[in-house]
Design a protein around this motif. Structure first.
Motif, PDB file in Angstrom:
ATOM      1  N   ARG A   1       0.827  -1.214   0.000  1.00 48.33           N
ATOM      2  CA  ARG A   1       0.000   0.000   0.000  1.00 48.33           C
ATOM      3  C   ARG A   1       0.857   1.258   0.000  1.00 48.33           C
ATOM      4  O   ARG A   1       0.580   2.211  -0.727  1.00 48.33           O
ATOM      5  N   ARG A   2       1.897   1.268   0.823  1.00 45.80           N
ATOM      6  CA  ARG A   2       2.780   2.441   0.867  1.00 45.80           C
ATOM      7  C   ARG A   2       3.483   2.643  -0.456  1.00 45.80           C
ATOM      8  O   ARG A   2       3.594   3.771  -0.946  1.00 45.80           O
ATOM      9  N   CYS A   3       3.956   1.560  -1.048  1.00 47.05           N
ATOM     10  CA  CYS A   3       4.669   1.667  -2.321  1.00 47.05           C
ATOM     11  C   CYS A   3       3.751   2.110  -3.445  1.00 47.05           C
ATOM     12  O   CYS A   3       4.152   2.900  -4.294  1.00 47.05           O
ATOM     13  N   SER A   4       2.515   1.628  -3.439  1.00 42.76           N
ATOM     14  CA  SER A   4       1.592   2.019  -4.511  1.00 42.76           C
ATOM     15  C   SER A   4       1.156   3.470  -4.359  1.00 42.76           C
ATOM     16  O   SER A   4       0.900   4.151  -5.339  1.00 42.76           O
ATOM     17  N   SER A   5       1.101   3.977  -3.139  1.00 40.97           N
ATOM     18  CA  SER A   5       0.686   5.361  -2.948  1.00 40.97           C
ATOM     19  C   SER A   5       1.816   6.342  -3.207  1.00 40.97           C
ATOM     20  O   SER A   5       1.574   7.509  -3.454  1.00 40.97           O
ATOM     21  N   THR A   6       3.062   5.874  -3.178  1.00 39.83           N
ATOM     22  CA  THR A   6       4.201   6.764  -3.418  1.00 39.83           C
ATOM     23  C   THR A   6       4.924   6.437  -4.713  1.00 39.83           C
ATOM     24  O   THR A   6       5.973   6.981  -4.976  1.00 39.83           O
ATOM     25  N   ALA A   7       4.378   5.551  -5.505  1.00 39.09           N
ATOM     26  CA  ALA A   7       4.933   5.172  -6.813  1.00 39.09           C
ATOM     27  C   ALA A   7       6.324   4.559  -6.704  1.00 39.09           C
ATOM     28  O   ALA A   7       7.155   4.734  -7.582  1.00 39.09           O
TER      29      ALA A   7
END
Length: 76
Positions: free
Chosen positions: A43-49
């Motif tokens: 989730r963190r990686c997808s929200s920060t690209a």
């Protein structure tokens, strides 16, 4: 990769005992804890690209994505 068996060996206890104590202490099974951590990271990686490296599951498989074919404009 660190496993319950490796942690138990390091602590001098049995893997099932370590899993039981972990569950009693934290209120969640070790496997469920790890799955939750992986979901949080995704989730963190997808929200920060942030792009994570992909692991190959099968020897010789490719993970290359192809772009859709471009459409050719018709002359009218």
């Amino acid at each position: 990769m660190f496993t319950i068996a490796a942690a138990a060996a390091e602590l001098g206890t049995h893997p099932s005992h370590l899993a039981r104590v972990f569950s009693q202490t934290y209120g969640i099974a070790p496997h469920n804890y790890l799955v939750g951590r992986r979901v949080d990271l995704a989730r963190r990686c997808s929200s920060t690209a942030i792009v994570l490296p992909r692991r190959r599951r099968w020897r010789g498989s490719t993970t290359r994505l192809t772009s859709p074919a471009t459409s050719v404009a018709s002359s009218a």
